[in-house]
Design an enzyme around this catalytic site. Sequence first.
Site, PDB file in Angstrom:
ATOM      1  N   HIS A 148      10.455 -36.587  -7.233  1.00 47.78           N
ATOM      2  CA  HIS A 148      11.512 -37.415  -6.656  1.00 47.78           C
ATOM      3  C   HIS A 148      12.041 -36.757  -5.392  1.00 47.78           C
ATOM      4  CE1 HIS A 148      12.506 -40.592  -9.766  1.00 47.78           C
ATOM      5  NE2 HIS A 148      11.512 -39.911 -10.303  1.00 47.78           N
ATOM      6  N   TYR A 191      23.397 -42.152 -10.039  1.00 47.29           N
ATOM      7  CA  TYR A 191      24.674 -41.632 -10.538  1.00 47.29           C
ATOM      8  C   TYR A 191      25.744 -42.615 -10.075  1.00 47.29           C
ATOM      9  CZ  TYR A 191      22.297 -37.192 -11.428  1.00 47.29           C
ATOM     10  OH  TYR A 191      21.449 -36.218 -11.893  1.00 47.29           O
ATOM     11  N   PRO A 233      25.938 -31.914 -18.232  1.00 47.55           N
ATOM     12  CA  PRO A 233      24.631 -32.317 -17.705  1.00 47.55           C
ATOM     13  C   PRO A 233      24.689 -33.055 -16.374  1.00 47.55           C
ATOM     14  CG  PRO A 233      25.296 -33.758 -19.496  1.00 47.55           C
ATOM     15  CD  PRO A 233      26.317 -32.670 -19.442  1.00 47.55           C
ATOM     16  N   LYS A 256      21.599 -29.006 -14.539  1.00 41.36           N
ATOM     17  CA  LYS A 256      21.425 -27.570 -14.346  1.00 41.36           C
ATOM     18  C   LYS A 256      21.140 -26.779 -15.612  1.00 41.36           C
ATOM     19  CE  LYS A 256      21.818 -27.822 -10.032  1.00 41.36           C
ATOM     20  NZ  LYS A 256      20.511 -28.013  -9.413  1.00 41.36           N
ATOM     21  N   TYR A 282      21.283 -29.825  -5.613  1.00 34.71           N
ATOM     22  CA  TYR A 282      20.546 -30.638  -6.588  1.00 34.71           C
ATOM     23  C   TYR A 282      19.104 -30.169  -6.728  1.00 34.71           C
ATOM     24  CZ  TYR A 282      19.502 -34.813  -9.329  1.00 34.71           C
ATOM     25  OH  TYR A 282      19.162 -35.661 -10.355  1.00 34.71           O
TER      26      TYR A 282
END
Length: 394
Positions: free
Chosen positions: A72, A201, A293, A297, A385
């Site tokens: 991704h 998100y 979550p 990580k 990220y």
Amino acid sequence: MKTQVAIIGAGPSGLLLGQLLHKAGIRTLIIERQTPEYVLGRIRAGILESGTVELLREAGVAGRMEQEGLVHHGVEFIFDGQRIPVPLSELTGGKSVMVYGQTEVTRDLMQARDECGAPIIYGVSQVQINDAKSDRPSVEFEKEGERCRIECDFIAGCDGFHGISRKSIPREVLREYESVWPFGWLGLLADTPPVNPELIYAHHERGFVLCSQRSLTRSRYYLQVPLSDRIEAWSDDRFWDELKRRLPSDLAGRLVTGHSLEKSIAPLRSYVVEPMQYGRLFLVGDAAHIVPPTGAKGLNLAASDVNYLWRILSAYYRQGRSDLLASYSHLALNRVWKGERFSWFMTHLLHDFQEKSAFDRKMQEADRRYYLGSEAGLTTIAENYVGLPFENVG
């Protein structure tokens, strides 16, 4: 029994550490309280940082991941119905993340361990760590009613938050840092195609949403729910209906629903213990730290710990570098706290907090406008990220 490194816990961190040490010619023995089937039955994370991917390649267990994992190059955020793309690769010089479930990582590591013939003892109980501060530590345990003992040079505690490793360190030595979040995540796994090519998100007045995936045919969705909710109150139909309410109409309209393979409610916690080393006992992964979550990580911080520990132990056995042993806690914690900070930031950014003051809500809105409205803000999110770089050892 004798070995060089005794590893307590056969989850992904213990197995990855064992595989890397084995490839370096260092003998290991892994013990695990549960059965292999139980370990593989845990439904956990599915987003691998670029550094974790490279570590799996270095361990020689990346073959199936390379074939089946999904690379991704971006993620999406949704606020007030507006979709905001975050082009990860563009903002980080080409880095990306890999969607590949923790269960699959564990399965690959188990197979590699089996193929190399390195030992794992499952179904142990009454584990006890002895003489961790000496140069001759040991681990005792029971197996089928027989008391067994492992003599070793070092012990790696990879046995999770509820394991014996951290509890074996005197309480006066440890400093604990903890924050418990006032909500939980209701998660559902289903064999349905993901609603969007990239992960989403989303913030909504009814609560946070994460649209994640495990493959092109398996999806993982999460809803923010009160801690008082019980899983029995959430039928599949209720879950899908609520998810559609929290998504923009275009996404809700193409959401494919189906029977849940797994459904659970997880409380959110931020936790770190310092130091992560006591003599020749090293804490790895959830034994030393827990993250919500939101920032993906948990598994990646465990892999980060493994990265530092196996390099330190390799330098000890190959080059006699005993001076590096004391550096583990500092190196690991430096990256742990950065991961904790990002997870804390993402959780505050995306969730609805009923107890927030009017001022705090305005600050939350300002953070969203800045971080998602400027290249500098988006770059900060992107580089965290995909994963911050590992520090050099020695």
